[in-house]
Design a protein around this motif. Structure first.
Motif, PDB file in Angstrom:
ATOM      1  N   GLY A  27       0.815  -1.204   0.000  1.00 31.44           N
ATOM      2  CA  GLY A  27       0.000   0.000   0.000  1.00 31.44           C
ATOM      3  C   GLY A  27       0.847   1.250   0.000  1.00 31.44           C
ATOM      4  O   GLY A  27       1.510   1.554   0.987  1.00 31.44           O
ATOM      5  N   LEU A  51       4.817  -1.434  -2.182  1.00 27.15           N
ATOM      6  CA  LEU A  51       4.095  -1.967  -3.343  1.00 27.15           C
ATOM      7  C   LEU A  51       2.741  -1.266  -3.454  1.00 27.15           C
ATOM      8  O   LEU A  51       1.922  -1.343  -2.531  1.00 27.15           O
ATOM      9  CB  LEU A  51       3.881  -3.483  -3.195  1.00 27.15           C
ATOM     10  CG  LEU A  51       5.124  -4.319  -2.858  1.00 27.15           C
ATOM     11  CD1 LEU A  51       4.756  -5.814  -2.805  1.00 27.15           C
ATOM     12  CD2 LEU A  51       6.244  -4.087  -3.876  1.00 27.15           C
ATOM     13  N   ASN A  64      -9.389  12.424   0.357  1.00 26.90           N
ATOM     14  CA  ASN A  64      -9.964  12.840   1.642  1.00 26.90           C
ATOM     15  C   ASN A  64     -10.061  14.356   1.743  1.00 26.90           C
ATOM     16  O   ASN A  64      -9.484  15.098   0.940  1.00 26.90           O
ATOM     17  CB  ASN A  64      -9.166  12.229   2.797  1.00 26.90           C
ATOM     18  CG  ASN A  64      -7.950  13.008   3.163  1.00 26.90           C
ATOM     19  OD1 ASN A  64      -7.989  13.853   4.029  1.00 26.90           O
ATOM     20  ND2 ASN A  64      -6.850  12.729   2.478  1.00 26.90           N
ATOM     21  N   VAL A 225      -3.500  -0.856   3.278  1.00 27.71           N
ATOM     22  CA  VAL A 225      -4.125  -0.730   1.958  1.00 27.71           C
ATOM     23  C   VAL A 225      -5.496  -0.052   1.988  1.00 27.71           C
ATOM     24  O   VAL A 225      -6.330  -0.266   1.108  1.00 27.71           O
ATOM     25  CB  VAL A 225      -4.211  -2.107   1.240  1.00 27.71           C
ATOM     26  CG1 VAL A 225      -2.826  -2.610   0.889  1.00 27.71           C
ATOM     27  CG2 VAL A 225      -4.956  -3.131   2.067  1.00 27.71           C
ATOM     28  N   VAL A 232      -7.240  -7.734   1.540  1.00 29.07           N
ATOM     29  CA  VAL A 232      -5.823  -8.121   1.496  1.00 29.07           C
ATOM     30  C   VAL A 232      -5.467  -8.984   2.714  1.00 29.07           C
ATOM     31  O   VAL A 232      -4.720  -9.956   2.604  1.00 29.07           O
ATOM     32  CB  VAL A 232      -4.918  -6.879   1.370  1.00 29.07           C
ATOM     33  CG1 VAL A 232      -3.449  -7.248   1.514  1.00 29.07           C
ATOM     34  CG2 VAL A 232      -5.151  -6.208   0.005  1.00 29.07           C
ATOM     35  N   THR A 354     -13.119   6.613   7.918  1.00 31.28           N
ATOM     36  CA  THR A 354     -13.337   7.981   7.419  1.00 31.28           C
ATOM     37  C   THR A 354     -12.413   8.986   8.097  1.00 31.28           C
ATOM     38  O   THR A 354     -12.578  10.188   7.938  1.00 31.28           O
ATOM     39  CB  THR A 354     -14.792   8.412   7.690  1.00 31.28           C
ATOM     40  OG1 THR A 354     -14.996   8.480   9.106  1.00 31.28           O
ATOM     41  CG2 THR A 354     -15.800   7.430   7.106  1.00 31.28           C
ATOM     42  N   LYS A 358      -5.555  12.297   9.205  1.00 29.51           N
ATOM     43  CA  LYS A 358      -4.917  13.029  10.311  1.00 29.51           C
ATOM     44  C   LYS A 358      -3.876  12.177  11.025  1.00 29.51           C
ATOM     45  O   LYS A 358      -2.974  12.689  11.667  1.00 29.51           O
ATOM     46  CB  LYS A 358      -5.983  13.497  11.309  1.00 29.51           C
ATOM     47  CG  LYS A 358      -6.631  12.359  12.074  1.00 29.51           C
ATOM     48  CD  LYS A 358      -7.710  12.814  13.017  1.00 29.51           C
ATOM     49  CE  LYS A 358      -8.944  13.333  12.345  1.00 29.51           C
ATOM     50  NZ  LYS A 358      -9.630  12.342  11.461  1.00 29.51           N
TER      51      LYS A 358
END
Ligand code: FAD
Length: 404
Positions: A27, A51, A64, A225, A232, A354, A358
């Motif tokens: 990720g 990756l 975001n 990820v 995954v 979500t 941060k």
């Protein structure tokens, strides 16, 4: 770390895969890249491959709305996110790269006495933990946000708010690129368009990582990820308590600056912030059905527009420029899962739902520390996935809602 200059320029082209790495990070979003940065720049571990199945940080990091804050409910969460906010405060200097951190403060609106009571709890917890947070009256709400419609047609009258002066925003791409450049400068390989398709195990270790570009081995593996964390993990035989839901947002055409704070309303499931380009970024809650899709919908556009117009009716003639969606990996208690997995060399940084932008610096820093030392630091221990077996949940649903 301060002020070390790495020249601007492209991230190196994706090299051929080697046969083995000390650490493989699955990720290449903000979290994976932050972990690569801390591994290479702080712990001296540079035989690392990131990756990424698509392009660099093109997942939720790119999608975001960049709310940064630490006004959570539980002491464990406040301590963790507070460290994240502090890392943002110095990130531009640390990376020598302008991440456009803008600490304008976040105002969460109370439309009922019950909400005000919960704000008092959060404010006391935040003050106890050393964050800048207070419950404010209507006059202060008006002073902070003079253009807000305080009576909202009588339906959702605003009674006060939770003012979090530490809250802010940053440029999401810059955060990811800043970490990527410094990691690459130390020798970390960033492999774009490299998808992990399978994970081979020997005993309690992942020994083979199968990708669309070949199979590699790794001493340690970090999974980060985003929305696909549940899928995954299953490749490694790990079942995570995660379900995925789309989350949408949209922006208007640019306007003259009028909104100096982040404004959020859980009752209306809407939050707004004005970007440095003048666009009004509008977001809300997740879609109500499970789906791994990044298509946006008319329903959600209407819902977000309705909430935004209740708060700022004068926006009614403003045009929308863009709408988009990401896939969020939601846990039952609205807190992330970080640390060990049932496998001895496979580490988890997931369940970011979500609210994970941060946490990009602090998750990267603390996950790198975990991998480098083989020990989970105290600040991460409450986020262990076994909390769901031990009934030690970290319930942050109320403090997450439409505030992200
Ligand atoms: P990602 O950025 O999604 O990166 C994961 C990467 O893994 C992706 O690039 C993906 O392509 C890659 N990948 C997936 N599967 C594979 C595979 N098999 N092999 C290789 N690579 C793979 N958070 C906040 O804190 N504040 C907010 O205001 C906020 N607003 C949001 C608004 C929206 C609309 C959305 C969608 C999310 C929002 N979030 C917010 C949540 C935040 O975006 C995420 O929690 C955070 O970006 C997660 O970062 P990540 O690096 O873990 O995941």
């Amino acid at each position: 770390l301060r002020s070390r200059h790495v020249p601007y320029g492209d991230i190196p082209k994706t090299p051929d895969l080697k046969r083995a790495y000390d650490v493989v990070i699955i990720g290449g979003g903000g979290h994976g890249l932050a972990a690569a940065y801390y591994l290479s720049n702080v712990h001296g571990i540079t035989n690392v491959a990131v990756l990424e199945k698509g392009y660099l940080a093109g997942g939720n990091t790119a999608r975001n709305t960049t709310t940064i804050r630490s006004n959570y409910m539980t002491p464990e969460s406040v301590a963790f996110y507070k460290e994240g906010v502090e890392l943002y405060e110095t990130m531009s200097q640390d990376l020598g790269f302008n991440i456009m951190f803008s600490q304008r403060g976040q105002l969460t609106l109370a439309h009922s006495e019950a909400t005000l009571r919960s704000f008092h709890l959060r404010a006391e917890m935040g003050k106890y933990m050393g964050t800048k947070i207070e419950v404010v009256d209507v006059q202060t709400v008006r002073d902070l946000c003079p253009d807000l419609n305080l009576d909202i047609g009588g339906q959702h009258e605003i009674l006060g708010g939770l003012w979090h002066a530490d809250g802010g925003t940053a440029r999401h791409d810059a955060v990811a690129w800043g970490y990527a450049k410094h990691a690459a400068a130390r020798g970390v390989e960033i492999h774009q368009r490299t998808e992990v398709l399978g994970l081979g195990k020997t005993g309690d270790r992942v020994t083979e990582i199968k990708t669309n570009r070949g199979t590699i081995a790794a001493g340690q593996v970090l999974q980060a990820v985003g929305g696909l964390n549940g899928q995954v993990a299953e490749l490694a035989g790990i079942k995570l308590p995660i379900r995925c839901f789309p989350l949408q947002a949209m922006v208007t055409q640019p306007l003259k600056p009028f909104l100096n704070t982040l404004v959020s309303s859980a009752n209306l499931h809407t939050y707004l912030v004005q970007s440095s380009r003048g666009e009004i970024v509008i977001g809300g809650g997740s879609d109500p059905y499970q789906l791994a899709s990044t298509r946006s919908t008319l329903d959600q556009k209407e819902h977000l527009a309705e909430g935004a117009l209740h708060l700022f009716p004068f926006l009614h003639k403003v045009k929308l420029l863009r709408q988009w969606a990401g896939i969020t990996d939601m846990t039952p208690d609205y807190s992330p899962i970080m640390g060990a997995s049932p496998l001895s060399n496979y580490w988890l940084d997931c369940g970011w739902g979500t609210w994970g932008f941060k946490a990009t610096p602090v998750a990267g820093k603390r996950m790198a520390e975990t991998i480098a030392t083989g020990r989970v630091p105290d600040i991460l221990k409450p986020f262990d996935m076994r909390r769901f077996d031990n009934f030690a949940l970290l319930n942050e649903m109320g403090a997450t809602a439409a505030s992200h």
